[in-house]
Design a protein around this motif. Sequence first.
Motif, mmCIF file in Angstrom:
data_model
loop_
_atom_site.group_PDB
_atom_site.id
_atom_site.type_symbol
_atom_site.label_atom_id
_atom_site.label_comp_id
_atom_site.label_asym_id
_atom_site.label_seq_id
_atom_site.Cartn_x
_atom_site.Cartn_y
_atom_site.Cartn_z
ATOM 1 N N HIS A 272 -36.400 111.603 -27.797
ATOM 2 C CA HIS A 272 -37.248 112.692 -26.966
ATOM 3 C C HIS A 272 -36.303 113.894 -27.296
ATOM 4 O O HIS A 272 -37.225 115.070 -27.574
ATOM 5 N N SER A 273 -35.001 113.358 -27.839
ATOM 6 C CA SER A 273 -34.252 115.375 -27.623
ATOM 7 C C SER A 273 -33.641 115.278 -29.243
ATOM 8 O O SER A 273 -33.579 116.474 -29.951
ATOM 9 N N GLY A 274 -33.292 113.795 -30.052
ATOM 10 C CA GLY A 274 -33.196 114.375 -31.235
ATOM 11 C C GLY A 274 -31.621 113.959 -31.347
ATOM 12 O O GLY A 274 -30.549 114.552 -32.158
ATOM 13 N N CYS A 275 -31.211 113.877 -29.959
ATOM 14 C CA CYS A 275 -29.762 114.009 -29.885
ATOM 15 C C CYS A 275 -28.759 113.037 -30.313
ATOM 16 O O CYS A 275 -29.331 111.822 -30.160
ATOM 17 N N ILE A 276 -27.036 112.865 -30.036
ATOM 18 C CA ILE A 276 -26.918 111.559 -31.015
ATOM 19 C C ILE A 276 -26.260 111.543 -29.725
ATOM 20 O O ILE A 276 -25.294 111.822 -28.407
ATOM 21 N N VAL A 277 -26.502 110.270 -28.871
ATOM 22 C CA VAL A 277 -26.454 109.731 -26.896
ATOM 23 C C VAL A 277 -25.432 109.107 -27.183
ATOM 24 O O VAL A 277 -24.768 109.961 -25.787
ATOM 25 N N ARG A 278 -24.531 108.932 -27.852
ATOM 26 C CA ARG A 278 -23.144 108.482 -27.327
ATOM 27 C C ARG A 278 -22.206 110.908 -27.225
ATOM 28 O O ARG A 278 -21.311 110.579 -26.367
ATOM 29 N N ALA B 135 -38.859 112.830 -20.939
ATOM 30 C CA ALA B 135 -40.636 113.219 -20.345
ATOM 31 C C ALA B 135 -41.349 112.870 -19.032
ATOM 32 O O ALA B 135 -41.539 111.456 -19.312
ATOM 33 N N GLY B 136 -40.616 113.652 -17.794
ATOM 34 C CA GLY B 136 -41.350 112.677 -17.115
ATOM 35 C C GLY B 136 -40.673 112.160 -16.213
ATOM 36 O O GLY B 136 -41.170 111.621 -15.058
ATOM 37 N N LYS B 137 -39.895 111.127 -16.990
ATOM 38 C CA LYS B 137 -39.140 110.222 -16.107
ATOM 39 C C LYS B 137 -37.985 109.620 -17.090
ATOM 40 O O LYS B 137 -37.852 108.840 -16.945
#
Length: 90
Positions: free
Chosen positions: A62-68, A81-83
């Motif tokens: 959704h963001s393209g971010c590295i989650v860590r 998105a949305g939730k």
Amino acid sequence: MSKQNLCKGCVESVIVTEEIIQELVRETEEDLSVIVSDEVYSERLKICESCPSLQYGTTCAHSGCIVRYRAKFKNKSCPFAGKPKWEKVS
């Protein structure tokens, strides 16, 4: 590296090495006032790891971010998105 492993918006590979991720996470620890507690961080990572939008084991679709990296910050929330699956911390 194959063309399908390239990010649409750049020439870098979307597959990020463990060393790069560790360096990003270390950099967040320079200002402890902006990062979440270890408990919140662990909970966020558990949520992300079970999410079908996690790509390559590292990246949020959704963001393209590295989650860590993203999960470390108080001012970030899940970009679903949305939730959102986790919220900002004040």
